[in-house]
Design an enzyme around this catalytic site. Structure first.
Site, PDB file in Angstrom:
ATOM      1  N   GLU B  80       1.100  -1.304   0.049  1.00 15.98           N
ATOM      2  CA  GLU B  80       0.209   0.088  -0.107  1.00 15.98           C
ATOM      3  C   GLU B  80       0.838   1.299   0.096  1.00 15.98           C
ATOM      4  OE1 GLU B  80      -0.877  -2.539   2.035  1.00 15.98           O
ATOM      5  OE2 GLU B  80      -2.847  -3.081   0.969  1.00 15.98           O
ATOM      6  N   SER B  81       1.437   1.646  -1.208  1.00 15.36           N
ATOM      7  CA  SER B  81       1.933   2.927  -1.602  1.00 15.36           C
ATOM      8  C   SER B  81       3.466   2.735  -0.997  1.00 15.36           C
ATOM      9  CB  SER B  81       1.514   4.034  -0.626  1.00 15.36           C
ATOM     10  OG  SER B  81       0.000   4.034  -1.130  1.00 15.36           O
ATOM     11  N   CYS B  95      -1.882   3.778   1.853  1.00 16.18           N
ATOM     12  CA  CYS B  95      -3.314   3.805   1.641  1.00 16.18           C
ATOM     13  C   CYS B  95      -4.277   2.715   2.174  1.00 16.18           C
ATOM     14  CB  CYS B  95      -3.619   4.067   0.049  1.00 16.18           C
ATOM     15  SG  CYS B  95      -2.887   2.619  -0.918  1.00 16.18           S
ATOM     16  N   SER B 239       1.992   1.659  -8.686  1.00 12.64           N
ATOM     17  CA  SER B 239       2.699   2.233  -7.885  1.00 12.64           C
ATOM     18  C   SER B 239       3.905   2.615  -8.698  1.00 12.64           C
ATOM     19  CB  SER B 239       2.879   1.408  -6.640  1.00 12.64           C
ATOM     20  OG  SER B 239       1.573   1.572  -5.567  1.00 12.64           O
ATOM     21  N   HIS B 253       0.900   6.934  -7.289  1.00 14.01           N
ATOM     22  CA  HIS B 253       0.189   5.791  -6.945  1.00 14.01           C
ATOM     23  C   HIS B 253      -1.530   5.675  -7.420  1.00 14.01           C
ATOM     24  CE1 HIS B 253       3.112   4.451  -4.021  1.00 14.01           C
ATOM     25  NE2 HIS B 253       3.286   5.832  -3.797  1.00 14.01           N
TER      26      HIS B 253
END
Lengths: 343, 343
Positions: B80-81, B95, B239, B253
């Site tokens: 996530e990111s 995120c 990403s 992203h």
């Protein structure tokens, strides 16, 4: 009369919320699509009958205690703060636990019925309360106020300036590009932690004259050519409206009790720079902290509000926050200051 | 692996929160009162062992999926990111329903133990979530996040920019006058309502190469001399980290699903004016709406952020809000734009 906003525990006064809610609505004639004026009535808010204003104040839980007229506007001192009516502008400022938002629908209706008016732009603002939990619904938090305002207006924009975990100031306005077409500016200075030696002027008021307090405190000298309507509350507290030429005004409200001392200063006087006036107000009241806001419309004489709010007082006060916001027909400078401990 | 932040109703995906939480901490050596360095260890965050970073990511509920080094910094693509470590700067952007705030105490301890560091300044920020109710506590509302952060820092200042009843952006930073003494600037563009024809690049990713998407989408051409580490998620999502000279970076992203499409662009590249770069990013992604923020430290090459964020794109986008805030060692311009329907 038991004042709203006064909490009694046993027989002891424990809190009075000086922090005002402030509403300003600008009106214009309702028009047909071809530009012809549609509305009935006289296009001037001052024709609204006084008894209708008295009823309006009842809804808000306050009352008119004094009034004064000058040329183009009427100013009312209220049991909780002030009201101003000029041709196309309505201002209502109320403190304590008054329910200011309940005045909006009625004033829109009065303006339509008596003046053939519709609203042009709206501002609702307030600093964070000392004790929000003592307010009536929906005034306990700004989100609830916004929710209510959004039921009245289609294009409301709500902002929070300053700090969530400190002093802040809330604004609800309308996001419309033809909202204001004339020069307009409003300066507010909201002061807390006031100098007790200055607050003495506004305490133990029984038997004293408002005019003497206005003079002794220095309020009388803040702005020239100002017709003053001042009022002392018992046992303490002070309000004044000052009527300036055309539809200019100033208004000051003082809650002097040390535990929750609060003074507000507001004016729409047209200046190129507000630094000297701010300096004078800060010297007059010597607050420990203050929140300052200056709105300037695109055609205001002062240009942008940030340029016009020069910080002539940084020898005595430290800037805590400053934010500049651009709306469609106004810009706004919000700033907070703390008295320098060295002074 | 079931991704956090993905809500399944029956077997149907219903929401993924692309909106990131962003943390940036600047460190400096702990010193004795006489100015001598007090801390033990090597004063460079990059000496923190990789396994400690892996543990840190577990606390946040994400993991490292790719990494790249260049001269002075390490960049990690996360499930996530992203995360960036340079000598004295730690950036973590996550995120979904990750719990970013739980990384702060551990990273402060790692920086102290391995580098003899203490924090110099801190920024935590995020846009309002699409679905805040799906977040873990305390991320469901900013007040709760502030409350938690206030338990870690003595001089936190929390702000809300933009509209309470619309798009807004939250910031928590420290109110300290010696917070930043070197040139620094960060531009973020947070885009929503993206052009579906552009989002196709980032969908149905199975069997495709990230480098091809980076090239075809135009991302490869955004900044020169950028070493790219890109990653495609299945069945969709993208990403990338771009490593620029010295400790420069960019990161993008993409959450391409139409119902909650979201793209973030962030860079600390040193420019005199960001207008052209913003224009390029907006052309590349063609969002319906965007939130833009530019931080500039007092010694940043660009001068004030407001001057440096010139609006070269007003032929395609209408400004919705713009606010300029001054902090002790940085200033910030926040603005939101809406794509003009005529374009």
């Amino acid at each position: 009369m038991e004042l709203p906003g006064v909490v009694t525990e046993g027989s002891q006064l424990t809190h009075y919320e000086g922090t005002e809610k402030l509403l300003e609505i600008w009106f214009e004639p309702l028009r047909h699509r071809n530009g012809d004026i549609h509305g009935q009535g006289t296009p001037d808010l001052k024709v609204i009958p006084r008894e209708r204003l008295v009823e309006l104040m009842k809804l808000v839980h306050c009352e008119i205690v004094s009034e004064k007229c000058r040329d183009e506007h009427h100013a009312y001192v209220l049991s909780e703060s002030s009201m101003f009516l000029s041709k196309e502008r309505f201002i209502l400022k109320t403190c304590g636990t008054t329910t200011l938002l309940s005045a909006i629908e009625p004033i829109l209706k009065l303006a339509k019925d008596f003046c053939g008016f519709t609203f042009k732009t709206v501002f609702y603002s307030r600093k964070n309360f000392f004790r929000p939990e003592l307010q009536e619904v929906p005034h306990r938090n700004f989100e609830d106020e916004v929710h209510y305002l959004d039921t009245l207006f289609d294009c409301g924009a709500a902002y929070m300036l300053g700090r969530i975990n400190g002093d802040c100031w809330h604004l609800y306005t309308l996001d419309i590009c033809n909202g204001q077409n004339q020069p307009d500016q409003t300066l507010e200075i909201l002061m807390t932690q006031l100098d007790p030696s200055i607050m003495k002027h506004f305490k133990d008021t029984t038997g004293r004259k408002a005019a003497d307090v206005t003079k002794a405190s220095g309020i009388a000298d803040l702005l020239p050519d100002c017709q003053i309507d001042d009022f002392l509350f018992e046992p303490c507290g002070y309000s004044m409206n000052g009527l300036l030429p055309k539809d200019g005004y100033m208004t000051i409200h003082v809650t002097p009790e040390e535990e929750y001392s609060y003074v507000s200063f507001e004016t729409n006087i047209e200046l190129e720079d507000y630094g000297d006036l701010v300096n004078k107000v800060l010297t007059t009241f010597n607050p420990g902290k203050c929140v300052m806001t200056l709105f300037a419309s695109k055609t205001a004489k002062c240009g942008t509000s940030m340029k016009a709010l020069s910080e002539t007082f940084l020898d005595k006060y430290r800037r805590h926050d400053r934010q500049f916001s651009q709306f469609q027909t106004y810009d706004l400078t919000f700033a907070t200051y703390i008295r320098d401990k060295k002074v």
